[in-house]
Design a protein around this motif. Structure first.
Motif, mmCIF file in Angstrom:
data_model
loop_
_atom_site.group_PDB
_atom_site.id
_atom_site.type_symbol
_atom_site.label_atom_id
_atom_site.label_comp_id
_atom_site.label_asym_id
_atom_site.label_seq_id
_atom_site.Cartn_x
_atom_site.Cartn_y
_atom_site.Cartn_z
ATOM 1 N N LEU A 1 88.151 125.637 151.010
ATOM 2 C CA LEU A 1 87.087 125.455 152.074
ATOM 3 C C LEU A 1 87.943 125.129 153.376
ATOM 4 O O LEU A 1 87.008 125.492 154.294
ATOM 5 N N GLU A 2 88.671 124.430 153.356
ATOM 6 C CA GLU A 2 89.575 123.811 154.752
ATOM 7 C C GLU A 2 89.873 125.161 155.500
ATOM 8 O O GLU A 2 89.660 125.135 156.582
ATOM 9 N N GLN A 3 90.432 126.147 154.773
ATOM 10 C CA GLN A 3 91.023 127.544 155.165
ATOM 11 C C GLN A 3 89.704 128.216 155.932
ATOM 12 O O GLN A 3 89.838 128.770 156.988
ATOM 13 N N VAL A 4 88.547 128.209 155.150
ATOM 14 C CA VAL A 4 87.263 128.715 155.499
ATOM 15 C C VAL A 4 86.766 128.109 156.821
ATOM 16 O O VAL A 4 86.626 128.779 157.892
ATOM 17 N N ARG A 5 86.898 127.063 156.836
ATOM 18 C CA ARG A 5 86.295 126.135 157.935
ATOM 19 C C ARG A 5 86.953 126.414 159.299
ATOM 20 O O ARG A 5 86.438 126.448 160.385
ATOM 21 N N THR A 6 88.437 126.560 159.273
ATOM 22 C CA THR A 6 89.098 126.805 160.214
ATOM 23 C C THR A 6 89.330 127.986 160.824
ATOM 24 O O THR A 6 89.827 128.346 161.845
ATOM 25 N N GLY A 7 88.872 129.168 159.895
ATOM 26 C CA GLY A 7 88.878 130.395 160.308
ATOM 27 C C GLY A 7 90.081 131.223 159.824
ATOM 28 O O GLY A 7 90.289 132.236 159.755
ATOM 29 N N ALA A 8 90.961 130.559 159.125
ATOM 30 C CA ALA A 8 92.130 130.864 158.630
ATOM 31 C C ALA A 8 91.907 132.193 157.643
ATOM 32 O O ALA A 8 92.635 133.176 157.372
ATOM 33 N N TRP A 9 91.015 131.952 156.681
ATOM 34 C CA TRP A 9 90.695 132.632 155.652
ATOM 35 C C TRP A 9 89.113 132.908 155.851
ATOM 36 O O TRP A 9 88.383 132.156 156.064
ATOM 37 N N SER A 10 88.914 134.355 155.436
ATOM 38 C CA SER A 10 87.437 134.816 155.500
ATOM 39 C C SER A 10 86.790 134.970 154.450
ATOM 40 O O SER A 10 87.598 135.205 153.412
ATOM 41 N N LEU A 11 85.642 135.097 154.360
ATOM 42 C CA LEU A 11 84.715 135.272 153.284
ATOM 43 C C LEU A 11 83.788 136.527 153.252
ATOM 44 O O LEU A 11 83.336 136.681 154.621
#
Length: 208
Positions: free
Chosen positions: A184-194
């Motif tokens: 969730l942290e990585q998604v929120r920062t934009g580092a990981w996409s979904l």
């Protein structure tokens, strides 16, 4: 569980263990325990005892205000109430997304308008073949819960910062929930996409 002989890179031959035989130790309502005799890379034989698992899902339900839905549930082996994301095991022949939809609705009462497959985790690699598929859910609508007989849990929601603080202090220490918080942290920062198509990434969904 596989024979541990397929899909392995030749460079791993010095590490691989090959199954020679299997003995069933326990087949309970929930647990299935086996003892395998394996051949080690050295040529010697050894035994491996472990839990066979049908696989499971975990859901990260995201509310429009940025908070996430979690549960408080007493976990008997731990002897305490644990805070965790909704999760549950696959029924026979059930697909991963269908399981995620069912578990979210049954445990929390929420249905989701959009789903994204994030990835998978193996929480107990030393003694189980369990794999948990991680799903994100959004556009939530609340209905009625449908808890199983004998299932008791509280549905809560937490702000992202609150969740991360709880993970950092040890108030949350369920392994799958810690992984989900990282995701969730990585998604929120934009580092990981979904990919919100609700499709499992090719090669990531195994036969159960």
């Amino acid at each position: 569980m596989s024979e541990h002989t397929t899909g392995q890179a030749p460079a791993d031959a010095h590490l691989r263990e090959d199954r020679l035989s299997r003995e069933e130790l326990l087949r309970g309502k929930f647990l299935h325990v086996a003892r395998d005799t394996v051949r080690l890379p050295s040529g010697a034989e050894a035994s491996r005892e472990f839990v066979l698992h049908p696989g499971a899902v975990m859901i990260v339900p995201m509310l429009p205000n940025g908070r996430v839905v979690l549960e408080r549930q007493y976990r008997y082996p731990m002897g305490e109430v644990m805070v965790e994301f909704p999760a549950g095991k696959l029924d026979a022949g059930e697909g991963s997304l269908n399981c995620a939809r069912r578990e979210l609705r049954e445990e929390t009462g929420y249905d989701a308008g959009q789903w994204a497959y994030a990835g998978r985790l193996a929480p107990t690699i030393a003694y189980s073949d369990e794999i948990i598929d991680i799903w994100f859910a959004r556009n939530l609508t609340l209905g009625e819960r449908q808890l199983d007989d004998g299932e008791f849990l509280d549905v809560i929601d937490m702000a992202h910062e609150e969740l991360m603080a709880a993970c950092r202090t040890g108030a949350v220490y369920d392994s799958k929930t810690l992984v989900a918080a990282l995701w969730l942290e990585q998604v929120r920062t934009g580092a990981w996409s979904l990919d919100w198509s609700g499709q499992v990434t090719p090669g990531h969904e195994r036969s159960r």
